[in-house]
Design a protein around this motif. Structure first.
Motif, PDB file in Angstrom:
ATOM      1  N   GLY A 182       0.852  -1.207   0.000  1.00 20.82           N
ATOM      2  CA  GLY A 182       0.000   0.000   0.000  1.00 20.82           C
ATOM      3  C   GLY A 182       0.876   1.241   0.000  1.00 20.82           C
ATOM      4  N   LEU A 183       0.930   1.914  -1.142  1.00 22.04           N
ATOM      5  CA  LEU A 183       1.856   3.047  -1.305  1.00 22.04           C
ATOM      6  C   LEU A 183       1.100   4.355  -1.457  1.00 22.04           C
ATOM      7  N   GLY A 184       0.202   4.622  -0.507  1.00 28.20           N
ATOM      8  CA  GLY A 184      -0.502   5.903  -0.470  1.00 28.20           C
ATOM      9  C   GLY A 184       0.217   6.834   0.485  1.00 28.20           C
ATOM     10  N   GLY A 185      -0.566   7.641   1.228  1.00 28.72           N
ATOM     11  CA  GLY A 185       0.021   8.602   2.150  1.00 28.72           C
ATOM     12  C   GLY A 185       1.023   7.964   3.096  1.00 28.72           C
ATOM     13  N   GLY A 187       2.284   4.694   3.122  1.00 24.26           N
ATOM     14  CA  GLY A 187       3.252   3.780   2.519  1.00 24.26           C
ATOM     15  C   GLY A 187       4.443   4.489   1.884  1.00 24.26           C
ATOM     16  N   THR A 205       4.706  -2.747  -2.862  1.00 24.91           N
ATOM     17  CA  THR A 205       3.652  -3.150  -3.801  1.00 24.91           C
ATOM     18  C   THR A 205       2.397  -2.305  -3.635  1.00 24.91           C
ATOM     19  N   ASP A 206       1.727  -2.061  -4.761  1.00 24.42           N
ATOM     20  CA  ASP A 206       0.465  -1.315  -4.775  1.00 24.42           C
ATOM     21  C   ASP A 206      -0.246  -1.703  -6.068  1.00 24.42           C
ATOM     22  N   ALA A 211       1.779   4.803  -8.173  1.00 27.13           N
ATOM     23  CA  ALA A 211       2.267   4.719  -6.788  1.00 27.13           C
ATOM     24  C   ALA A 211       3.554   3.895  -6.735  1.00 27.13           C
ATOM     25  N   PHE A 248      -0.067  -1.441   4.874  1.00 26.34           N
ATOM     26  CA  PHE A 248      -0.722  -0.135   4.995  1.00 26.34           C
ATOM     27  C   PHE A 248      -2.072  -0.112   4.275  1.00 26.34           C
ATOM     28  N   THR A 254      -4.598  -8.114   1.211  1.00 30.10           N
ATOM     29  CA  THR A 254      -3.251  -7.628   1.574  1.00 30.10           C
ATOM     30  C   THR A 254      -2.743  -8.327   2.828  1.00 30.10           C
ATOM     31  N   VAL A 271      -1.211  -2.185   9.726  1.00 31.40           N
ATOM     32  CA  VAL A 271      -1.440  -0.778  10.044  1.00 31.40           C
ATOM     33  C   VAL A 271      -2.764  -0.300   9.445  1.00 31.40           C
ATOM     34  N   GLY A 272      -3.079  -0.767   8.256  1.00 29.68           N
ATOM     35  CA  GLY A 272      -4.330  -0.381   7.584  1.00 29.68           C
ATOM     36  C   GLY A 272      -5.529  -0.924   8.339  1.00 29.68           C
ATOM     37  N   THR A 294      -0.803  -1.888  14.996  1.00 29.67           N
ATOM     38  CA  THR A 294      -0.230  -0.714  15.636  1.00 29.67           C
ATOM     39  C   THR A 294      -1.042   0.518  15.281  1.00 29.67           C
ATOM     40  N   TYR A 295      -1.131   1.436  16.250  1.00 29.99           N
ATOM     41  CA  TYR A 295      -1.960   2.630  16.084  1.00 29.99           C
ATOM     42  C   TYR A 295      -1.137   3.885  16.375  1.00 29.99           C
ATOM     43  N   TRP A 296      -0.959   4.737  15.358  1.00 23.06           N
ATOM     44  CA  TRP A 296      -0.334   6.065  15.447  1.00 23.06           C
ATOM     45  C   TRP A 296       1.005   5.983  16.202  1.00 23.06           C
ATOM     46  N   LEU A 333      -9.609  11.174  -2.736  1.00 22.96           N
ATOM     47  CA  LEU A 333      -9.050  10.151  -1.845  1.00 22.96           C
ATOM     48  C   LEU A 333      -9.923   8.890  -1.900  1.00 22.96           C
TER      49      LEU A 333
HETATM   50  P1  NAD Z   1      -4.233   6.065   0.965  1.00 23.65           P
HETATM   51  O1  NAD Z   1      -5.601   6.073   0.404  1.00 23.65           O
HETATM   52  O2  NAD Z   1      -3.397   7.294   0.864  1.00 23.65           O
HETATM   53  O3  NAD Z   1      -3.377   4.887   0.318  1.00 23.65           O
HETATM   54  C1  NAD Z   1      -3.818   3.562   0.230  1.00 23.65           C
HETATM   55  C2  NAD Z   1      -2.985   2.884  -0.869  1.00 23.65           C
HETATM   56  O4  NAD Z   1      -3.248   1.501  -0.832  1.00 23.65           O
HETATM   57  C3  NAD Z   1      -3.322   3.384  -2.271  1.00 23.65           C
HETATM   58  O5  NAD Z   1      -2.129   3.713  -2.968  1.00 23.65           O
HETATM   59  C4  NAD Z   1      -4.026   2.185  -2.907  1.00 23.65           C
HETATM   60  O6  NAD Z   1      -3.804   2.090  -4.318  1.00 23.65           O
HETATM   61  C5  NAD Z   1      -3.384   1.037  -2.160  1.00 23.65           C
HETATM   62  N1  NAD Z   1      -4.191  -0.186  -2.165  1.00 23.65           N
HETATM   63  C6  NAD Z   1      -5.518  -0.311  -1.938  1.00 23.65           C
HETATM   64  N2  NAD Z   1      -5.878  -1.611  -2.031  1.00 23.65           N
HETATM   65  C7  NAD Z   1      -4.742  -2.312  -2.284  1.00 23.65           C
HETATM   66  C8  NAD Z   1      -4.461  -3.703  -2.483  1.00 23.65           C
HETATM   67  N3  NAD Z   1      -5.422  -4.626  -2.421  1.00 23.65           N
HETATM   68  N4  NAD Z   1      -3.173  -4.052  -2.732  1.00 23.65           N
HETATM   69  C9  NAD Z   1      -2.195  -3.121  -2.800  1.00 23.65           C
HETATM   70  N5  NAD Z   1      -2.407  -1.797  -2.624  1.00 23.65           N
HETATM   71  C10 NAD Z   1      -3.660  -1.407  -2.382  1.00 23.65           C
HETATM   72  O7  NAD Z   1      -4.364   5.607   2.482  1.00 23.65           O
HETATM   73  P2  NAD Z   1      -3.481   6.036   3.761  1.00 23.65           P
HETATM   74  O8  NAD Z   1      -3.978   7.345   4.258  1.00 23.65           O
HETATM   75  O9  NAD Z   1      -2.048   5.829   3.450  1.00 23.65           O
HETATM   76  O10 NAD Z   1      -3.964   4.960   4.841  1.00 23.65           O
HETATM   77  C11 NAD Z   1      -3.666   3.580   4.657  1.00 23.65           C
HETATM   78  C12 NAD Z   1      -4.423   2.751   5.678  1.00 23.65           C
HETATM   79  O11 NAD Z   1      -3.886   2.983   6.986  1.00 23.65           O
HETATM   80  C13 NAD Z   1      -5.913   3.079   5.801  1.00 23.65           C
HETATM   81  O12 NAD Z   1      -6.616   1.879   6.133  1.00 23.65           O
HETATM   82  C14 NAD Z   1      -5.956   4.025   6.976  1.00 23.65           C
HETATM   83  O13 NAD Z   1      -7.235   4.099   7.564  1.00 23.65           O
HETATM   84  C15 NAD Z   1      -4.929   3.382   7.866  1.00 23.65           C
HETATM   85  N6  NAD Z   1      -4.314   4.216   8.904  1.00 23.65           N
HETATM   86  C16 NAD Z   1      -3.977   3.574  10.050  1.00 23.65           C
HETATM   87  C17 NAD Z   1      -3.337   4.265  11.047  1.00 23.65           C
HETATM   88  C18 NAD Z   1      -2.948   3.555  12.307  1.00 23.65           C
HETATM   89  O14 NAD Z   1      -2.568   4.223  13.262  1.00 23.65           O
HETATM   90  N7  NAD Z   1      -2.972   2.252  12.361  1.00 23.65           N
HETATM   91  C19 NAD Z   1      -3.034   5.624  10.891  1.00 23.65           C
HETATM   92  C20 NAD Z   1      -3.378   6.240   9.687  1.00 23.65           C
HETATM   93  C21 NAD Z   1      -4.006   5.521   8.682  1.00 23.65           C
END
Ligand code: NAD
Ligand code: ZN
Length: 346
Positions: A182-185, A187, A205-206, A211, A248, A254, A271-272, A294-296, A333
């Motif tokens: 997961g390579l968003g915010g 990752g 991977t994403d 990404a 993530f 995943t 984390v996700g 894990t959380y924050w 988003l």
């Molecule tokens: P984001 O939307 O910026 O990025 C998510 C990425 O995951 C995207 O690039 C997307 O293409 C990719 N993705 C989605 N499904 C996928 C799959 N099946 N295989 C591979 N890649 C895939 O999200 P973000 O803001 O980076 O947040 C990621 C996750 O972490 C969310 O679930 C969010 O709620 C969670 N989060 C958790 C914590 C924590 O403390 N545990 C803190 C912040 C965010």
């Protein structure tokens, strides 16, 4: 002032007029420089229902990734806080009277169940607004560093940092591999932190090619999300698997990839918050491997993330949105159209 407000469970937020807040005792009024739009906000307004663990009662202003300039201070604030200076905001707010809060880990406050909110932007008004109030102990000075690009680090930097620091013992030594799913915010910054803190080869991977290209630019080797994904990851590690895996996304597929890719004695951090599950038994997992969540992170760790940002080791990749376009940031988003992190600049 204008703000992005979460008004009702299950509903998309509104851009609306709210009163400018007043700082209470020990609080400052911050003029917001930037507020990051985190994927968790989507769960906050779309997924959670009243009474569910994690649900935060509306209405409140969204935005738990913030940085800004101190506009004024409330009663009793230290003279060390400088009006006009730029600060990062540590979002989680605990009770201040338990061992976790004492250690700066307000995310795991032992009295969280009786707190009125979890954090700024999570139950309490956050930074998707022109102004916000913040307890002074939650401020980290940014000095000359750009507060707009810094904003996402409050969560998209701190959360991967906390997860990675805990996993570092697994990356100690040569020939180690870390996998980022997961390579968003989160990752993208996770890849940068792994590169800076460990000598491990980073595999990422994403589903999105764009990404993956960004992660490659940050020094990762990437794998697509097709059928052979786990096999390809294992091949890249010489058949052993990854010593640490950071998921993530946290969805069913995943979490399965994470479990299928980890090495013997390795560690998976989920984390996700997409809610995917995985069976763990004697037969289904590599020997002596760990699965955790894990959380924050802690306020002390956020100081370290800010240090890495100032040193140029973390370079958040942001897409700016004006207050007029704040809701467009959330629309993009949700649609998976944001590249890097969307930051609202009021
Ligand atoms: P984001 O939307 O910026 O990025 C998510 C990425 O995951 C995207 O690039 C997307 O293409 C990719 N993705 C989605 N499904 C996928 C799959 N099946 N295989 C591979 N890649 C895939 O999200 P973000 O803001 O980076 O947040 C990621 C996750 O972490 C969310 O679930 C969010 O709620 C969670 N989060 C958790 C914590 C924590 O403390 N545990 C803190 C912040 C965010
Ligand atoms: Zn506490």
């Amino acid at each position: 002032m204008r703000a992005v407000v979460f008004e009702n469970y299950g509903e998309f937020p509104s851009l609306t007029e709210v009163p400018k807040p007043e700082p209470g005792p020990g609080e400052v009024l911050l003029r917001v420089a930037g507020a990051g739009a985190c994927h968790s906000d989507i769960s906050v307004y779309r997924v959670f229902e009243e009474g569910q663990p994690g649900a935060q009662k509306p209405p409140f202003v969204l935005g738990h990734e913030n940085a800004g300039w101190v506009e004024s201070v409330g009663p009793g604030v230290s003279e060390r806080v400088r009006v006009g200076a730029a600060y990062m905001v540590y979002g989680p707010i605990g009770c201040q009277h338990c061992r976790k809060c004492a250690a700066g880990l307000e995310t795991y406050c032992e009295n969280a169940a009786t707190m009125p909110y979890l954090a700024v932007g999570l139950g309490r008004d956050g930074g998707m607004a022109e102004y916000m109030t913040v307890p002074e102990r939650h401020l980290i000075p940014l000095g000359d560093a750009d507060p707009v690009a810094a904003a996402p680090l409050a969560d998209a930097g701190l959360t991967p940092y906390h997860a990675i620091k805990q996993a570092l013992p697994h990356l100690d030594g040569g020939g180690r591999y870390a996998l980022v799913i997961g390579l968003g915010g989160l990752g993208q910054i996770g890849v940068q932190i792994l590169r800076a803190l460990s000598g491990a080869t980073v595999i990422a991977t994403d589903v999105k090619e764009e990404a993956r290209a960004r992660a490659e630019a940050n020094g990762a080797i990437t794998v697509g999300a097709g059928e052979r994904q786990a096999e390809q990851i294992r091949e890249l590690t010489g058949g052993r698997g990854a010593d640490t895996v950071f998921d993530f996304v946290g969805a069913g597929p995943t979490v399965s990839t994470a479990a299928a890719s980890v090495a013997q004695g390795g560690r998976v951090s989920v984390v996700g918050i997409a809610g995917g599950t995985h069976e763990f038994s004697f037969f289904t997992n590599p020997y002596e491997s760990y699965v955790t969540n894990t959380y924050w992170g802690s306020v002390g760790e956020l100081w370290e993330v800010v240090d890495m940002y100032k040193a140029g080791q973390i370079r958040p990749d942001i897409e700016r949105f004006s207050m007029d376009d704040a809701l467009e940031a959330y629309r993009k988003l949700e649609a998976g159209e944001v590249n890097g992190r969307a930051v609202v600049v009021p």
